[in-house]
Write an enzyme that holds these catalytic residues in place. Sequence first.
Site, PDB file in Angstrom:
ATOM      1  N   LYS A 152       0.868  -1.192   0.000  1.00  9.36           N
ATOM      2  CA  LYS A 152       0.000   0.000   0.000  1.00  9.36           C
ATOM      3  C   LYS A 152       0.897   1.233   0.000  1.00  9.36           C
ATOM      4  CE  LYS A 152      -1.763   2.577   3.215  1.00  9.36           C
ATOM      5  NZ  LYS A 152      -1.531   3.885   2.570  1.00  9.36           N
ATOM      6  N   GLY A 193       2.827   3.353  13.643  1.00 12.23           N
ATOM      7  CA  GLY A 193       3.437   2.075  14.007  1.00 12.23           C
ATOM      8  C   GLY A 193       2.734   1.445  15.208  1.00 12.23           C
ATOM      9  N   GLU A 225       9.733   0.265  11.021  1.00 19.40           N
ATOM     10  CA  GLU A 225      10.827   1.223  10.786  1.00 19.40           C
ATOM     11  C   GLU A 225      10.214   2.602  10.956  1.00 19.40           C
ATOM     12  OE1 GLU A 225      13.894   0.445  10.192  1.00 19.40           O
ATOM     13  OE2 GLU A 225      13.890  -1.555   9.316  1.00 19.40           O
ATOM     14  N   CYS A 271      13.990  10.144   7.774  1.00 21.43           N
ATOM     15  CA  CYS A 271      13.913   9.571   9.130  1.00 21.43           C
ATOM     16  C   CYS A 271      15.250   9.661   9.856  1.00 21.43           C
ATOM     17  CB  CYS A 271      13.479   8.118   9.036  1.00 21.43           C
ATOM     18  SG  CYS A 271      14.529   7.129   7.959  1.00 21.43           S
ATOM     19  N   GLU A 316      10.493  14.528  16.540  1.00 24.25           N
ATOM     20  CA  GLU A 316      10.898  14.575  15.132  1.00 24.25           C
ATOM     21  C   GLU A 316      10.159  15.719  14.425  1.00 24.25           C
ATOM     22  OE1 GLU A 316       9.421  11.362  12.627  1.00 24.25           O
ATOM     23  OE2 GLU A 316      11.432  11.140  11.812  1.00 24.25           O
TER      24      GLU A 316
HETATM   25  P1  NAD Z   1       2.663   7.932   8.415  1.00 24.65           P
HETATM   26  O1  NAD Z   1       2.786   7.066   9.614  1.00 24.65           O
HETATM   27  O2  NAD Z   1       1.728   9.064   8.467  1.00 24.65           O
HETATM   28  O3  NAD Z   1       2.211   7.074   7.144  1.00 24.65           O
HETATM   29  C1  NAD Z   1       2.961   5.959   6.713  1.00 24.65           C
HETATM   30  C2  NAD Z   1       2.027   4.985   6.022  1.00 24.65           C
HETATM   31  O4  NAD Z   1       1.106   4.473   6.989  1.00 24.65           O
HETATM   32  C3  NAD Z   1       1.186   5.599   4.909  1.00 24.65           C
HETATM   33  O5  NAD Z   1       1.117   4.687   3.835  1.00 24.65           O
HETATM   34  C4  NAD Z   1      -0.165   5.776   5.568  1.00 24.65           C
HETATM   35  O6  NAD Z   1      -1.244   5.744   4.666  1.00 24.65           O
HETATM   36  C5  NAD Z   1      -0.218   4.567   6.483  1.00 24.65           C
HETATM   37  N1  NAD Z   1      -1.147   4.693   7.599  1.00 24.65           N
HETATM   38  C6  NAD Z   1      -1.554   5.822   8.232  1.00 24.65           C
HETATM   39  N2  NAD Z   1      -2.436   5.507   9.211  1.00 24.65           N
HETATM   40  C7  NAD Z   1      -2.582   4.155   9.198  1.00 24.65           C
HETATM   41  C8  NAD Z   1      -3.350   3.229   9.958  1.00 24.65           C
HETATM   42  N3  NAD Z   1      -4.177   3.636  10.935  1.00 24.65           N
HETATM   43  N4  NAD Z   1      -3.245   1.918   9.676  1.00 24.65           N
HETATM   44  C9  NAD Z   1      -2.430   1.490   8.696  1.00 24.65           C
HETATM   45  N5  NAD Z   1      -1.697   2.316   7.926  1.00 24.65           N
HETATM   46  C10 NAD Z   1      -1.751   3.626   8.172  1.00 24.65           C
HETATM   47  O7  NAD Z   1       4.123   8.384   8.062  1.00 24.65           O
HETATM   48  P2  NAD Z   1       4.568   9.348   6.874  1.00 24.65           P
HETATM   49  O8  NAD Z   1       4.161  10.727   7.244  1.00 24.65           O
HETATM   50  O9  NAD Z   1       4.141   8.795   5.564  1.00 24.65           O
HETATM   51  O10 NAD Z   1       6.153   9.218   6.905  1.00 24.65           O
HETATM   52  C11 NAD Z   1       6.932   9.978   7.735  1.00 24.65           C
HETATM   53  C12 NAD Z   1       7.400   9.143   8.899  1.00 24.65           C
HETATM   54  O11 NAD Z   1       8.061   7.984   8.409  1.00 24.65           O
HETATM   55  C13 NAD Z   1       8.424   9.875   9.753  1.00 24.65           C
HETATM   56  O12 NAD Z   1       8.160   9.650  11.111  1.00 24.65           O
HETATM   57  C14 NAD Z   1       9.730   9.211   9.334  1.00 24.65           C
HETATM   58  O13 NAD Z   1      10.740   9.292  10.284  1.00 24.65           O
HETATM   59  C15 NAD Z   1       9.299   7.811   9.074  1.00 24.65           C
HETATM   60  N6  NAD Z   1      10.265   7.107   8.221  1.00 24.65           N
HETATM   61  C16 NAD Z   1      11.038   6.133   8.772  1.00 24.65           C
HETATM   62  C17 NAD Z   1      12.004   5.478   8.010  1.00 24.65           C
HETATM   63  C18 NAD Z   1      12.867   4.380   8.585  1.00 24.65           C
HETATM   64  O14 NAD Z   1      13.471   3.645   7.820  1.00 24.65           O
HETATM   65  N7  NAD Z   1      12.952   4.234   9.896  1.00 24.65           N
HETATM   66  C19 NAD Z   1      12.163   5.851   6.680  1.00 24.65           C
HETATM   67  C20 NAD Z   1      11.355   6.832   6.138  1.00 24.65           C
HETATM   68  C21 NAD Z   1      10.393   7.456   6.920  1.00 24.65           C
END
Ligand code: NAD
Length: 489
Positions: free
Chosen positions: A181, A239, A257, A291, A388
């Site tokens: 997704k 997460g 992650e 991240c 963050e």
């Molecule tokens: P987000 O958590 O808002 O969204 C990530 C994904 O989760 C999206 O596809 C979103 O649609 C989905 N999602 C949202 N709510 C959900 C739910 N209730 N159930 C299931 N899926 C759901 O994160 P973002 O804003 O897309 O990304 C930014 C974050 O990602 C930052 O915190 C960043 O640090 C982190 N990140 C981490 C890494 C790593 O490798 N550790 C790499 C890149 C980004």
Amino acid sequence: MTITYQAKPESIETRLYINGKFVESSDGRTFDVVSPTTGEKVAEVFEASEEDTNAAVAAAKAAFPAWSALAPAERGAYFKKLAPLFLESHNELAQLEALSMGRPVSMYFESFHAAENLYHYSEAGFGNVGTSSLNTPGFVNMTLRQPFGVTAGIIPWNVPVAFLIIKSLPALMAGNTVVIKSSEKAPLTSAFAATLIDKVGFPPGVFNIITGHGHISGSVLSHHMDVRVLSFTGSARTGRIIQEAAAKSNFKKVILEMGGKSPAIIFSDADIEKAVEETKHSIQWNSGQVCMANSRIYVEESIASAFIELFKEKFSAVKIGDPLSPETTHGPQVDEQQFKNVQAYIEGAKKDGKMAIGQDFSESSKGLFIMPTIFLETPEDARGLKEEIFGPVVHINTFRDEAEVVKKANDNEYGLYAAVYTKDLSRALRMVKNLEAGTVGVNCTSPTAAGDMPFGGYKGSGSGREGWTVSMLENYLEVKSVMIKVDDL
Ligand code: NAD
């Protein structure tokens, strides 16, 4: 080489890719992708409904027996066909990402990352081997590693194709089938990747790509009883929800992650020019939406003023502008919500520390741009040093000795990446031992990473690791112990 990027590609794929076919959403729902640079609508993308998400999982389940029965080399043949298609599509991918999430085309690398990983995993399947033992008298025992079945990946918007690749290839090579997704904020390159996957002709149902928000499709996947592994990259907030959904449904294996608040520590014997250049790049690349970006810098007191002056100069020199222009190195934040989050953090941080460079938000500007921003002398317990921000905002503080800086660096719930700059090897290794981070860079900082090194977080940055040496074996294969009783052994 001069590349000319179009303002908008002639046609943009916006449908879901389920069971080897491009389909519109079952209820016809769509959402808009808006350019963060111009505010104009770029595309109307189909939003996967509960029915569509279930259909993708059902297709993956049906495709599993035949796909898992193939020899690794047969699965690898599809990967080898796909790799050059990513390379040939570099411009289209770069352009779509610039349009949807504002990443400058000059910074696009994910086509190369995809090809490298496809070639790597195309040969990796024969690494799936178990163990054997004669330690139990009268028995020959062994372990076998077998795929789980349907696996899912939920990916973020900041480097979407890289995460699509990281979460699908090891799972597929292990013999699982996959539903990815993509993020609602940057779905276009994932849908484009589906067109490449379709060209290669993977068996229907093996590789499904859907688009939608957390609610509905993300939630359906994380609660789904037929999804056996779910790898997630995104925020800690999501997460936590996904971990709960796994526990409430089928205890699917979850790899998380998540975010970071990565420290970079600069000792007085470091090469200051190099340390400035690299730490500046770390927090500026992708407009700070990374991240592992070093969003906290700790500089030894004796060199602090020289370091800060050079940092200010280099950080201010980025080329801000249209991400479609090859000269631009600093694009906008991904969307209005992200822009407002970062702006609120900056306004809050102004009350805690001293802004050395940054912007005056009372002046209107077109596009969702955040100027490079530095805060100095911020108390360690301030919100901006704990949470963050996910923007081009760095806090630079000072320290006097190793013990003090280790304490400051570790006093955070995140633990994704830490960096140390020093020429003293013993000191570097003491720091490596003491820092609470999944990756530590010595005389280098993020985004420096290596394919054969596991990547993941300590503490609130995640659980589990991903990377060439661990993803397939540890994340996507079950271990079965087999006891074989042998007469007269
Ligand atoms: P987000 O958590 O808002 O969204 C990530 C994904 O989760 C999206 O596809 C979103 O649609 C989905 N999602 C949202 N709510 C959900 C739910 N209730 N159930 C299931 N899926 C759901 O994160 P973002 O804003 O897309 O990304 C930014 C974050 O990602 C930052 O915190 C960043 O640090 C982190 N990140 C981490 C890494 C790593 O490798 N550790 C790499 C890149 C980004």
